[in-house]
Every structure is written in structure tokens, then in C-alpha cells.
Design an enzyme around this catalytic site. Sequence first.
Site, PDB file in Angstrom:
ATOM      1  N   HIS A  56       0.973  -1.246  -0.167  1.00  0.00           N
ATOM      2  CA  HIS A  56       0.029   0.012   0.107  1.00  0.00           C
ATOM      3  C   HIS A  56       0.919   1.300   0.176  1.00  0.00           C
ATOM      4  CE1 HIS A  56      -3.388  -2.638   0.748  1.00  0.00           C
ATOM      5  NE2 HIS A  56      -4.135  -1.506   0.615  1.00  0.00           N
TER       6      HIS A  56
ATOM      7  N   SER B 161      -0.508  -0.921  -5.996  1.00  0.00           N
ATOM      8  CA  SER B 161      -0.508  -1.964  -6.774  1.00  0.00           C
ATOM      9  C   SER B 161       0.448  -1.589  -8.058  1.00  0.00           C
ATOM     10  CB  SER B 161      -1.836  -2.568  -6.799  1.00  0.00           C
ATOM     11  OG  SER B 161      -2.371  -2.823  -5.690  1.00  0.00           O
TER      12      SER B 161
ATOM     13  N   LYS C 201     -14.428  -9.038  -8.132  1.00  0.00           N
ATOM     14  CA  LYS C 201     -13.581  -9.703  -8.954  1.00  0.00           C
ATOM     15  C   LYS C 201     -12.883 -10.837  -8.082  1.00  0.00           C
ATOM     16  CE  LYS C 201     -10.740  -9.315 -12.879  1.00  0.00           C
ATOM     17  NZ  LYS C 201      -9.988  -7.922 -13.737  1.00  0.00           N
ATOM     18  N   ASP C 202     -12.357 -10.412  -6.956  1.00  0.00           N
ATOM     19  CA  ASP C 202     -12.046 -11.552  -6.189  1.00  0.00           C
ATOM     20  C   ASP C 202     -12.917 -12.602  -5.292  1.00  0.00           C
ATOM     21  OD1 ASP C 202      -9.541 -10.287  -6.028  1.00  0.00           O
ATOM     22  OD2 ASP C 202      -9.655  -9.025  -4.407  1.00  0.00           O
TER      23      ASP C 202
ATOM     24  N   GLU D 267       7.068 -33.661  -1.211  1.00  0.00           N
ATOM     25  CA  GLU D 267       5.964 -33.333  -1.955  1.00  0.00           C
ATOM     26  C   GLU D 267       6.137 -32.551  -3.391  1.00  0.00           C
ATOM     27  OE1 GLU D 267       2.318 -33.513   0.026  1.00  0.00           O
ATOM     28  OE2 GLU D 267       3.615 -35.130  -0.750  1.00  0.00           O
TER      29      GLU D 267
END
Length: 433
Positions: A219, A223, A247-248, A291
Site C-alpha cells: 500500500h 499496486s 472480482k476476488d 511433496e
Amino acid sequence: MSFPWAKQYQPTTELGKFFDKQLPLPRFIYGALGAGYPTPKNLNYFYNFGVLAGVALVIQIITGVVLGMHYAANTTVAFDSVEHIMRDVNSGWMLRYMHAVGASFFFGVVYVHIFRGLYYGSYKPPREVLWMLGLVIFLLMMATAFMGYVLVWGQMSFWGATVITGLFSAIPVVGSYIQTLLLGGFSPDNATLNRFFSLHYLLPFVIFGVIILHVWALHIPGSNNPTGIAVKTEADTVPFHPYYTAKDFFGLGVYLTIFAAVVFFAPNALGEVDNYIPANPLSTPAHIVPEWYFWPFYAILRAFTVDFFFIPAKLMGVLAMFAAILLLFFLPWLDTSPVRSNSYRPLNRILFWVFVVVALILGVAGGKPAEEPWVRLSQVLTAYYFAHFLIILPLVSRFEKTKPLPNSISEAVLAKYSKRGGPSGGTLAQPAE
């Protein structure tokens, strides 16, 4: 970053005014995740993966805390306690599968998040600290996942702990002491389980704290965006809420749908069958493999098979494995191109996709037995991995001829909109207040 046109929080009720004066948490949320946070208007769905990573961590913490209530960190009963969770605890099977599958999904979205940052140049100034904090989170994730995998105390857990902690013994002088400190003895035993359980329980909360710093660092400069161009005017931005929250949430719905499908229909697809066999120090599995999310780095580790003068191959493999991650910390200074996004760097865009293919093949090689052609392939691809960052990227960033950048984010959006059949000029309609 607070732009001059950012909306300010205005409480409308007496209770809201009271809390805004005493504990301005609503103001903080409004300015960080709400309508008071102007965001570049051209963010695509690849920018959803940061939020998805946060949701994945919350799932891991919640399921992990509940599982920890029923787990016993003792070599005589650890494996049986996991089976007790699966068979006797109400919905224990679902919690265990959500935690195990959630780890794979967590790494999956983080890898996409990292590659998105690489493609759009999110590591470049003024976001170097943001990038470094993200890598710290990644390292903490790897440590947490490794220790959690050991807690199952199956065959692959035991021998994986033996192999990975044995790597530290390659470090001159202090290596054996570090290995003994990690294990609490000379081989994995009760002390190992207690150490790993304590740290596995603690580190997710440390990760959560570093994520707060990560978001804070985001912030400050604001972005990045697919064009890599800085915000210049209000026309370049839209409020984070409701545009990107919607959108998220859509992306989150897709993510949770796929996550639920794997949990309920293929929970063991990403695991190792040998881990359903209790740990046996007298029986070594034919093929010890970590893994899947560790496979690229495991391939780099195994790529070194011959001693180099006085440096043992094992030590070189360990150093290369750690260097493969630590090298990313220096990426903001290795890539000196003034253009951030690969959308305007045609040569670097090709090399980026070559690097993605190399990383994927390294992952495949890391999951295969240490035999030909996988060892030789790992050696070639490991050499390219380091050459990409240390040689190719610095040279390309210096000599590449980039495409002309648009004057603003808004201009790039309008140009893209017009290609899709929208109006060729003017401005897009602004949202109603």
C-alpha cells in the site's frame, strides 16, 4: 499510497463515529480494502492470487489448530493419532484432507502469484521490499510444510526428514551440530517430532504477521498493473470496492469449487502412498521424494553428482538449492530494464516462458528416481536456471529493444477496449457515485 482523489471514510451513525474516534478499524479497512483505496483499473485475474493465498493460509490455520487438538507428537502413537483423526474424530477425515490438500493449493496459488510478479515486473522499484517480504513468506512456507509432512510419521515422512536434515551435515565444521540441533539427536525420534510440531504450529502465525507487512509494503507504492505504468490521474484508477472485491469473490468461488472437488473426490492424488505405511527405520523406501512443490529444488539438489576439487558434490547441491531461492532476492538489481511489464518486452517475454518451461521440467525431474535421463536433464536445466538470472536477464535488460509504452493506464485500457469493438476515442463511462 493515498492519492488526492481517494475517498475519505465518513461514519454516518453515532456508534460509527464513536469507534472511529476510539478504535478507527473501519477507517483502516475502508482505506486498505474498501472504496478508499484507488487501484489501477486494468488488473486482470492473475492479481486474484494474492487474496487466494491469504484465504489458503486461513484454511490451513483453522484446520491445523483443530487437528493439533487431537495429534500426539510421540513416535509410538503419532501415526495412530493421525488414523484416529481420520476414523474417530467427527469430520476428522475432512479436516485432515483439507489441511493436506490445502498445503498443495497454497503452494500452487503462491507459485502463480510469484510468476505473475516475474512477468509484470512487480519486483522492480519502488516495490523491492514488497518482493523481498514475499520471498520471506515463501521460505517460511517451505519450512512449515516440510515439518508438517514429518508429523504424519509415515515411511516417506521419516525418511524425508532423514534426508533433508542430513543435507545440513554437508556444511563444513558446523553442519553436524546443526543437524543434531534440528533432530534433537542423531536420528529422527521423539525430540524431532516435538520440535517440528511446535514450530509447525507456530510458523503459520509468523507467516500471517509477515503477510501484514507484505500488504503494508504494497500500500505504500500502490499496486503494480499489467502495463507496469505508474498511476497518474484519477482516470487510471477505480475504487478497490466494489470492483475488485467482486472480482476476488468470483475467483474465490472458482478456487473453493476446485478445492472442494479435490478434497472430496481425489484427496490422495497429490500425496505419496508410502506415507500410509508407519515409519520404519529399518526399511528404506525404494524412491524417497518430497511433496510436489519441492520437486524443482530437489532436482537442483540432485544435479550435483561429482566433487569439484575440495568441494563435495553434496555441499554444492545444498548450496545450489538454497541459492536458487536466495537469488530471487537480488532480482530487482539483476534486471535493470526501465520497462517493468513483459507485455512491452518482446524478447524477455519469450525468455520468461522458456524459464517457466525449465521450472516445470525441473519439477518433473525432481519427482523421478535419481537415474538417467533425469539426472542429466536436471544438470542442464539447473545450469540454465542460474544462467537465466545471472547472465541472460542482465544482458537482455541492457540491450533489448522494447515496445513503446502508452502514456497512461487509461490510454492502454481504451486502446484494448477499442480493439474489442468499443468506441475508438473518448473516455470510458465513469461509474455512478
